[in-house]
Motif scaffolding. Structure first.
Motif, PDB file in Angstrom:
ATOM      1  N   PRO A  42       3.085   2.482  -7.080  1.00 47.16           N
ATOM      2  CA  PRO A  42       2.625   2.289  -5.699  1.00 47.16           C
ATOM      3  C   PRO A  42       3.346   1.124  -5.032  1.00 47.16           C
ATOM      4  O   PRO A  42       3.443   0.036  -5.590  1.00 47.16           O
ATOM      5  N   CYS A  92       0.802  -1.218   0.000  1.00 53.00           N
ATOM      6  CA  CYS A  92       0.000   0.000   0.000  1.00 53.00           C
ATOM      7  C   CYS A  92       0.841   1.278   0.000  1.00 53.00           C
ATOM      8  O   CYS A  92       0.335   2.359  -0.298  1.00 53.00           O
ATOM      9  N   GLY A  93       2.139   1.172   0.312  1.00 53.80           N
ATOM     10  CA  GLY A  93       2.981   2.353   0.305  1.00 53.80           C
ATOM     11  C   GLY A  93       2.719   3.273   1.485  1.00 53.80           C
ATOM     12  O   GLY A  93       1.846   3.027   2.320  1.00 53.80           O
ATOM     13  N   MET A  94       3.512   4.370   1.553  1.00 51.66           N
ATOM     14  CA  MET A  94       3.401   5.323   2.668  1.00 51.66           C
ATOM     15  C   MET A  94       3.317   6.755   2.154  1.00 51.66           C
ATOM     16  O   MET A  94       3.903   7.089   1.120  1.00 51.66           O
ATOM     17  N   LYS A  95       2.599   7.559   2.904  1.00 47.12           N
ATOM     18  CA  LYS A  95       2.562   8.987   2.619  1.00 47.12           C
ATOM     19  C   LYS A  95       3.805   9.643   3.185  1.00 47.12           C
ATOM     20  O   LYS A  95       4.520   9.068   4.005  1.00 47.12           O
ATOM     21  N   SER A 105       8.868   5.437  -1.344  1.00 43.55           N
ATOM     22  CA  SER A 105       7.522   4.892  -1.226  1.00 43.55           C
ATOM     23  C   SER A 105       6.508   5.804  -1.870  1.00 43.55           C
ATOM     24  O   SER A 105       6.710   7.023  -1.966  1.00 43.55           O
ATOM     25  N   ARG A 106       5.423   5.178  -2.287  1.00 44.48           N
ATOM     26  CA  ARG A 106       4.300   5.942  -2.840  1.00 44.48           C
ATOM     27  C   ARG A 106       3.006   5.248  -2.453  1.00 44.48           C
ATOM     28  O   ARG A 106       2.844   4.037  -2.662  1.00 44.48           O
ATOM     29  N   SER A 107       2.110   6.001  -1.890  1.00 45.44           N
ATOM     30  CA  SER A 107       0.798   5.472  -1.559  1.00 45.44           C
ATOM     31  C   SER A 107      -0.054   5.401  -2.823  1.00 45.44           C
ATOM     32  O   SER A 107       0.089   6.229  -3.737  1.00 45.44           O
ATOM     33  N   THR A 146       6.737   0.197  -1.986  1.00 47.26           N
ATOM     34  CA  THR A 146       7.855   0.688  -1.182  1.00 47.26           C
ATOM     35  C   THR A 146       9.134  -0.040  -1.569  1.00 47.26           C
ATOM     36  O   THR A 146       9.111  -1.245  -1.845  1.00 47.26           O
ATOM     37  N   GLN A 163      -2.979   6.188  -3.130  1.00 54.55           N
ATOM     38  CA  GLN A 163      -3.948   7.290  -3.181  1.00 54.55           C
ATOM     39  C   GLN A 163      -3.357   8.582  -3.739  1.00 54.55           C
ATOM     40  O   GLN A 163      -4.089   9.542  -3.981  1.00 54.55           O
TER      41      GLN A 163
END
Length: 561
Positions: free
Chosen positions: A142, A62-65, A113-115, A144, A117
């Protein structure tokens, strides 16, 4: 939406089992991969450069903001738990918030990382305190990518104390294999020094993964069972429990060492000697001497049944109601070892069958001893076995919907008698006591140990006044009792009695006698092997017979048209 990363309150930190989280390259891989799985990843790529002490793990989770990225490596920061109560309801692989912070202290840490959303990703490098050192945008799908470089670069003593790189690479391979067993839906790619090392394809269950890890094991050598489990008595909050078992069938595969008895709980491999011993006990007397089963057991239980907060590596746990789970595991193994329509229709013997048929064809005769006595009617079972002939007064030829079986009559009967003895071990008085000569003190103690009444009857002579029921009816019971005096526990004595009492090979049987033996053998708990671990039957599947006789050809083509 997944909760963001937060620093744990002080009272929670004090309750966490502190310790050395990162102690090797394999530990780096373990911690990063567990984070990927917690993020919902279905594809994980692991790259290792041993000489550079560098590890990179990329996932499609899901990745991170950005806000979470900035806080991810600070001490005791995690999105998995929030308060003290959460420690007793762990639903994730990681929860302490120590891994990334430890890596920042021991190596150069970078996370990209990339979320899903948002449209942009971020690259963050961290100082040795876990604080962001550099933040910049990055092009990334999307997910990490975590890179750990120059591990233990400022701690040379630690590097020197670690095993050689070759052993560390094997530890990494073992770590990935153990994690993959618990998560068979994930695709794994592992690279070493920019070259692909190995890969694991996803499967519907762990049965499809084990042949990728143990090359000599084929898919058909394994039996898979998944079942819902009842909650422990008196535990109202312990619902939604299940068991997944993959067991190597004892007549097809086994190991020289107990190195493939794996136990997992809620997605993580653990050390639970009590359950491992349960597996060994449940498969005893189904394997050859000094052989061990291939078994993967995965319990999924309510989080309230497990305390993970025992060891930093989370392989030592406290499992509540252990006796209940042991009983469920024993029942599952017993069910798996039974013969059923699912376990016998596999095409695992085709190569052996082809060789057998070709050898028989070359000899020109199958040596059948046929009888035309009618078959007795019997209750229907999930596999309908019908005795049709006896081969060399040794093998019973039985027909079933999937083909033919050859059943060796002596060891099939031995299995029947052995399980009867397990249920009712009875000693009866002998009309004429057995007279044994020149017994050592150890032999005397052995006969007493299995419950026999042995008394001196003169100089170097002893009288045995009782015997197991099966032996008491035999003319050679004195020889049998002498054999029992030579050692072994009660179970070994029961095996010896069953073996001596079983129908001998070379004994002619009528169709009625063969059918009765087949029915009794088929209903045993462990019908695949005798108590010594020898396979009892050979399956000649219809598909293999059709291939050999070329019955799958197109009619016109087979006639040369």
């Amino acid at each position: 939406m997944k909760p963001g990363i937060q620093t744990l309150p002080t009272e929670v930190v004090h309750l966490i089992a502190a310790g050395e989280v990162i102690d090797s390259l394999a530990a780096v891989v373990r911690e990063l991969v567990e984070n990927s799985l917690d993020a919902g990843a279905t594809r994980i790529v692991i790259s290792v450069w041993g000489q550079q002490w560098r590890v990179r793990v990329a996932d499609n989770g899901c990745g991170m903001k950005l806000a979470d990225l900035k806080q991810a490596a600070t001490a005791h920061s995690t999105s998995k738990i929030r308060n003290c109560d959460d420690l007793w309801q762990i639903n994730s692989l990681g929860f302490r918030g120590e891994a990334l912070h430890s890596l920042a202290q021991l190596a150069q840490l970078e996370v990209i990382s990339r979320s899903a959303q948002i449209d942009e990703g971020w690259r963050v490098t961290y100082c040795n305190l876990g604080e962001p050192l550099q933040v910049e945008t990055a092009a990334i799908a999307p997910g990490t990518v975590v890179t750990v470089d120059n591990l233990f670069g400022t701690w040379w003593e630690r590097r020197q104390g670690l095993p050689p790189l070759e052993r560390q690479m094997k530890a990494i391979q073992s770590t990935i294999g153990q994690i993959a067993l618990c998560h068979p839906h994930v695709t794994w790619q592992v690279w070493q020094n920019d070259r692909q090392w190995f890969a694991l394809s996803p499967g519907a269950n762990t049965q499809q993964l084990i042949p990728q890890l143990v090359r000599q094991v084929r898919l058909g050598d394994l039996q898979h069972l998944k079942s819902e489990l009842p909650a422990p008595e008196g535990e109202k909050l312990a619902g939604n429990c299940s068991l997944q078992l993959v067991l190597g069938l004892p007549d097809r595969c086994h190991r020289h060492r107990p190195d493939w008895i794996k136990v997992a709980v809620n997605g993580r491999m653990v050390n639970l000697p009590e359950l491992e011993q349960t597996i060994l006990s449940a498969t005893s007397r189904t394997l050859p001497r000094d052989r061990y089963p291939i078994c993967f057991l995965h319990l999924k239980v309510s989080p309230c049944q497990v305390n993970w907060n025992r060891h930093p590596a989370k392989i030592e746990i406290y499992l509540n109601n252990l006796n209940h789970w042991q009983e469920q595991v024993s029942q599952a193994i017993e069910q798996t070892l039974r013969l059923n329509s699912e376990s016998v229709c596999e095409k695992v013997h085709n190569e052996r069958i082809g060789k057998l048929i070709k050898a028989s064809e070359a000899k020109g005769s199958y040596g059948l001893n046929r009888s035309i006595e009618p078959r007795l009617e019997e209750a229907k079972t999930d596999i309908d076995l019908k005795a049709i002939a006896q081969v060399h007064n040794t093998y019973i030829m039985a027909e079933h919907p999937g083909g033919l079986w050859l059943v060796e009559q002596h060891i099939a009967h031995e299995r029947v008698l052995y399980e009867q003895l397990l249920k009712s071990w009875k000693l009866v008085e002998l009309e004429v006591p057995a007279i044994l000569h020149q017994l050592s003190e150890q032999q005397q103690l052995q006969l007493q140990r299995i419950g026999l009444d042995i008394r001196p009857f003169g100089a170097d002579v002893w009288a045995v006044r009782n015997a197991p029921t099966l032996l008491a009816a035999r003319d050679d019971y004195a020889e049998a009792l002498l054999e029992l005096s030579l050692g072994g526990d009660l179970q070994a004595a029961q095996v010896a009695v069953a073996c001596r009492s079983a129908i001998r090979n070379g004994t002619p049987l009528s169709l009625e006698e063969m059918q009765i033996l087949l029915d009794r053998w088929h209903s045993t708990q462990n019908p695949r092997t005798c108590p010594h671990g020898r396979p009892i039957y050979l399956s000649l599947e219809e598909t293999a017979l059709s291939r050999f006789f070329r019955r799958n050809w197109v009619i016109g083509k087979s006639h040369g048209i």
